[in-house]
Design a protein around this motif. Structure first.
Motif, PDB file in Angstrom:
ATOM      1  N   LEU A   1       0.859  -1.179   0.000  1.00  0.00           N
ATOM      2  CA  LEU A   1       0.000   0.000   0.000  1.00  0.00           C
ATOM      3  C   LEU A   1       0.898   1.232   0.000  1.00  0.00           C
ATOM      4  CD1 LEU A   1      -2.843   1.299   0.300  1.00  0.00           C
ATOM      5  CD2 LEU A   1      -2.449   1.227   2.783  1.00  0.00           C
ATOM      6  N   ILE A   2       0.668   2.133  -0.952  1.00  0.00           N
ATOM      7  CA  ILE A   2       1.490   3.340  -1.067  1.00  0.00           C
ATOM      8  C   ILE A   2       0.608   4.562  -0.848  1.00  0.00           C
ATOM      9  CG2 ILE A   2       2.987   4.717  -2.565  1.00  0.00           C
ATOM     10  CD1 ILE A   2       3.500   2.074  -4.149  1.00  0.00           C
ATOM     11  N   LEU A   3       0.968   5.379   0.137  1.00  0.00           N
ATOM     12  CA  LEU A   3       0.344   6.690   0.338  1.00  0.00           C
ATOM     13  C   LEU A   3       1.285   7.711  -0.258  1.00  0.00           C
ATOM     14  CD1 LEU A   3      -0.752   6.517   4.092  1.00  0.00           C
ATOM     15  CD2 LEU A   3      -2.068   5.891   2.079  1.00  0.00           C
ATOM     16  N   SER A   4       0.754   8.666  -1.020  1.00  0.00           N
ATOM     17  CA  SER A   4       1.624   9.682  -1.620  1.00  0.00           C
ATOM     18  C   SER A   4       0.961  11.048  -1.555  1.00  0.00           C
ATOM     19  CB  SER A   4       1.963   9.319  -3.070  1.00  0.00           C
ATOM     20  OG  SER A   4       0.784   9.228  -3.836  1.00  0.00           O
ATOM     21  N   THR A   5       1.805  12.094  -1.541  1.00  0.00           N
ATOM     22  CA  THR A   5       1.303  13.463  -1.485  1.00  0.00           C
ATOM     23  C   THR A   5       2.392  14.454  -1.879  1.00  0.00           C
ATOM     24  OG1 THR A   5       0.095  15.072  -0.126  1.00  0.00           O
ATOM     25  CG2 THR A   5       1.899  13.882   0.945  1.00  0.00           C
ATOM     26  N   THR A   6       1.954  15.595  -2.355  1.00  0.00           N
ATOM     27  CA  THR A   6       2.857  16.737  -2.579  1.00  0.00           C
ATOM     28  C   THR A   6       2.545  17.830  -1.560  1.00  0.00           C
ATOM     29  OG1 THR A   6       1.326  17.744  -4.161  1.00  0.00           O
ATOM     30  CG2 THR A   6       3.036  16.292  -5.058  1.00  0.00           C
ATOM     31  N   LEU A   7       1.561  17.608  -0.705  1.00  0.00           N
ATOM     32  CA  LEU A   7       1.074  18.606   0.241  1.00  0.00           C
ATOM     33  C   LEU A   7       2.070  18.829   1.369  1.00  0.00           C
ATOM     34  CD1 LEU A   7      -1.297  20.423   1.174  1.00  0.00           C
ATOM     35  CD2 LEU A   7      -2.144  18.420   2.438  1.00  0.00           C
ATOM     36  N   GLU A   8       2.661  20.013   1.418  1.00  0.00           N
ATOM     37  CA  GLU A   8       3.580  20.380   2.498  1.00  0.00           C
ATOM     38  C   GLU A   8       2.829  20.318   3.825  1.00  0.00           C
ATOM     39  OE1 GLU A   8       7.227  21.563   4.178  1.00  0.00           O
ATOM     40  OE2 GLU A   8       6.807  21.017   2.106  1.00  0.00           O
ATOM     41  N   GLY A   9       3.390  19.598   4.790  1.00  0.00           N
ATOM     42  CA  GLY A   9       2.770  19.491   6.105  1.00  0.00           C
ATOM     43  C   GLY A   9       1.721  18.402   6.239  1.00  0.00           C
ATOM     44  N   ALA A  10       1.506  17.600   5.195  1.00  0.00           N
ATOM     45  CA  ALA A  10       0.580  16.468   5.323  1.00  0.00           C
ATOM     46  C   ALA A  10       1.186  15.482   6.312  1.00  0.00           C
ATOM     47  CB  ALA A  10       0.340  15.803   3.978  1.00  0.00           C
ATOM     48  N   ALA A  11       0.427  15.122   7.339  1.00  0.00           N
ATOM     49  CA  ALA A  11       0.950  14.282   8.415  1.00  0.00           C
ATOM     50  C   ALA A  11       0.133  13.002   8.530  1.00  0.00           C
ATOM     51  CB  ALA A  11       0.915  15.052   9.728  1.00  0.00           C
ATOM     52  N   VAL A  12       0.829  11.871   8.648  1.00  0.00           N
ATOM     53  CA  VAL A  12       0.190  10.561   8.786  1.00  0.00           C
ATOM     54  C   VAL A  12       0.666   9.951  10.098  1.00  0.00           C
ATOM     55  CG1 VAL A  12      -0.090   8.257   7.800  1.00  0.00           C
ATOM     56  CG2 VAL A  12       0.184  10.240   6.285  1.00  0.00           C
ATOM     57  N   ASP A  13      -0.295   9.636  10.962  1.00  0.00           N
ATOM     58  CA  ASP A  13       0.021   9.020  12.242  1.00  0.00           C
ATOM     59  C   ASP A  13      -0.176   7.506  12.194  1.00  0.00           C
ATOM     60  OD1 ASP A  13       0.551   8.700  14.991  1.00  0.00           O
ATOM     61  OD2 ASP A  13      -1.569   8.886  15.470  1.00  0.00           O
ATOM     62  N   ARG A  14      -1.285   7.073  11.575  1.00  0.00           N
ATOM     63  CA  ARG A  14      -1.626   5.658  11.598  1.00  0.00           C
ATOM     64  C   ARG A  14      -2.628   5.391  10.481  1.00  0.00           C
ATOM     65  NH1 ARG A  14      -4.202   3.825  17.234  1.00  0.00           N
ATOM     66  NH2 ARG A  14      -2.046   3.562  17.816  1.00  0.00           N
ATOM     67  N   ILE A  15      -2.663   4.154   9.993  1.00  0.00           N
ATOM     68  CA  ILE A  15      -3.734   3.752   9.076  1.00  0.00           C
ATOM     69  C   ILE A  15      -4.445   2.546   9.686  1.00  0.00           C
ATOM     70  CG2 ILE A  15      -2.615   4.624   6.980  1.00  0.00           C
ATOM     71  CD1 ILE A  15      -2.039   1.618   6.290  1.00  0.00           C
ATOM     72  N   ALA A  16      -5.669   2.329   9.252  1.00  0.00           N
ATOM     73  CA  ALA A  16      -6.440   1.175   9.702  1.00  0.00           C
ATOM     74  C   ALA A  16      -7.166   0.574   8.507  1.00  0.00           C
ATOM     75  CB  ALA A  16      -7.438   1.579  10.780  1.00  0.00           C
ATOM     76  N   LEU A  17      -7.234  -0.744   8.461  1.00  0.00           N
ATOM     77  CA  LEU A  17      -8.013  -1.480   7.470  1.00  0.00           C
ATOM     78  C   LEU A  17      -8.996  -2.330   8.254  1.00  0.00           C
ATOM     79  CD1 LEU A  17      -4.811  -1.547   6.449  1.00  0.00           C
ATOM     80  CD2 LEU A  17      -5.850  -2.782   4.599  1.00  0.00           C
ATOM     81  N   SER A  18     -10.245  -2.403   7.794  1.00  0.00           N
ATOM     82  CA  SER A  18     -11.213  -3.219   8.501  1.00  0.00           C
ATOM     83  C   SER A  18     -12.189  -3.880   7.535  1.00  0.00           C
ATOM     84  CB  SER A  18     -11.991  -2.390   9.518  1.00  0.00           C
ATOM     85  OG  SER A  18     -12.870  -3.220  10.247  1.00  0.00           O
ATOM     86  N   SER A  19     -12.465  -5.143   7.799  1.00  0.00           N
ATOM     87  CA  SER A  19     -13.502  -5.851   7.043  1.00  0.00           C
ATOM     88  C   SER A  19     -14.837  -5.791   7.784  1.00  0.00           C
ATOM     89  CB  SER A  19     -13.090  -7.307   6.798  1.00  0.00           C
ATOM     90  OG  SER A  19     -12.926  -7.990   8.029  1.00  0.00           O
ATOM     91  N   ASP A  20     -14.870  -5.108   8.921  1.00  0.00           N
ATOM     92  CA  ASP A  20     -16.090  -4.951   9.718  1.00  0.00           C
ATOM     93  C   ASP A  20     -16.896  -3.781   9.174  1.00  0.00           C
ATOM     94  OD1 ASP A  20     -18.043  -4.483  11.617  1.00  0.00           O
ATOM     95  OD2 ASP A  20     -16.680  -4.617  13.330  1.00  0.00           O
ATOM     96  N   PRO A  21     -18.136  -4.007   8.692  1.00  0.00           N
ATOM     97  CA  PRO A  21     -18.922  -2.904   8.139  1.00  0.00           C
ATOM     98  C   PRO A  21     -19.284  -1.846   9.177  1.00  0.00           C
ATOM     99  CG  PRO A  21     -20.241  -4.908   8.254  1.00  0.00           C
ATOM    100  CD  PRO A  21     -18.840  -5.286   8.635  1.00  0.00           C
ATOM    101  N   ASP A  22     -19.210  -2.182  10.470  1.00  0.00           N
ATOM    102  CA  ASP A  22     -19.534  -1.228  11.533  1.00  0.00           C
ATOM    103  C   ASP A  22     -18.281  -0.603  12.157  1.00  0.00           C
ATOM    104  OD1 ASP A  22     -22.299  -1.747  11.255  1.00  0.00           O
ATOM    105  OD2 ASP A  22     -22.088  -3.551  12.501  1.00  0.00           O
ATOM    106  N   PHE A  23     -17.135  -0.838  11.567  1.00  0.00           N
ATOM    107  CA  PHE A  23     -15.884  -0.327  12.134  1.00  0.00           C
ATOM    108  C   PHE A  23     -15.898   1.188  12.203  1.00  0.00           C
ATOM    109  CE2 PHE A  23     -11.477   1.194  11.468  1.00  0.00           C
ATOM    110  CZ  PHE A  23     -10.890   0.656  12.599  1.00  0.00           C
ATOM    111  N   ASP A  24     -15.515   1.731  13.348  1.00  0.00           N
ATOM    112  CA  ASP A  24     -15.375   3.173  13.542  1.00  0.00           C
ATOM    113  C   ASP A  24     -14.104   3.410  14.346  1.00  0.00           C
ATOM    114  OD1 ASP A  24     -15.474   5.856  14.124  1.00  0.00           O
ATOM    115  OD2 ASP A  24     -17.482   5.809  14.990  1.00  0.00           O
ATOM    116  N   PRO A  25     -13.037   3.909  13.704  1.00  0.00           N
ATOM    117  CA  PRO A  25     -11.785   4.087  14.427  1.00  0.00           C
ATOM    118  C   PRO A  25     -11.846   5.203  15.467  1.00  0.00           C
ATOM    119  CG  PRO A  25     -11.621   5.023  12.249  1.00  0.00           C
ATOM    120  CD  PRO A  25     -12.943   4.325  12.314  1.00  0.00           C
ATOM    121  N   ASN A  26     -12.916   5.981  15.466  1.00  0.00           N
ATOM    122  CA  ASN A  26     -13.045   7.043  16.467  1.00  0.00           C
ATOM    123  C   ASN A  26     -13.457   6.501  17.830  1.00  0.00           C
ATOM    124  OD1 ASN A  26     -12.504   9.483  14.838  1.00  0.00           O
ATOM    125  ND2 ASN A  26     -14.188   8.648  13.656  1.00  0.00           N
TER     126      ASN A  26
END
Length: 193
Positions: free
Chosen positions: A142-167
């Protein structure tokens, strides 16, 4: 039913450690699963850089910062996914440190985007509108890409649960420590409460 779980250490101060590897108890084939990946455990190259800040999970995150005009215009962050074949919702915990914009994702011929906003310094979960399909025998990079100065990535999540809410919190902070005592020797420290 079956249960998947992860373990993370949480200090009384709120400092949270990395998630452990996934463990499972009595799980059937079709049990929904969720996977979390810390950005700093992926691979990247300039203009992507690791940043040490307490508000990030694990106190580190990766952001796009062009420190030199000789660096590539676009930054990329790569994750080798170790997930079973299936269809997953894809989430990013991130923020825009300068101005709002987009991070793109790609897995083989699939792609999508995340919209990141300035959130008064907070990291927020945002979902991709496009589902991610992991197919046996095809690329799991999986490749995340950006040209946006200051774009910040802390974590990613993948879920097969239709009710998944990372919040929804995935860790439970410990009870405050009271009546703490410590025994120290030349080789160890033992805490009691």
């Amino acid at each position: 039913g079956g249960t998947f779980y992860l373990v993370a250490t949480v200090e009384p101060s709120g400092l949270e450690g990395h998630f452990s590897n996934e463990a499972a108890v009595d799980v059937g084939r079709n049990t929904p699963r969720s996977f979390f990946h810390e950005a700093e455990l992926g691979t990247w190259s300039p203009p992507m850089r690791e940043v040490l800040r307490g508000e990030a999970s694990g106190s580190r995150y990766v952001r796009c910062h062009h420190a030199s005009p000789h660096e590539p215009h676009e930054g990329a962050l790569r994750f080798e996914l170790d997930v079973p074949p299936g269809t997953y919702s894809l989430w990013l915990r991130g923020r825009a440190e300068d101005k709002p914009g987009t991070l793109s994702w790609k897995l083989g011929r699939q792609n999508g985007t995340f919209e990141v906003n300035k959130a008064e310094g907070r990291f927020l979960w945002v979902g991709s509108r496009n589902p991610l399909k992991v197919v046996r025998g095809e690329s799991k990079t999986l490749i995340l890409s950006t040209t946006l100065e200051g774009a910040a990535v802390d974590r990613i999540a993948l879920s097969s649960d239709p009710d998944f809410d990372p919040n929804v919190p995935v860790t439970t902070p410990p009870e405050p420590v009271s009546a703490l005592t410590a025994e120290a020797t030349a080789d160890s420290v033992t805490l009691h409460w």
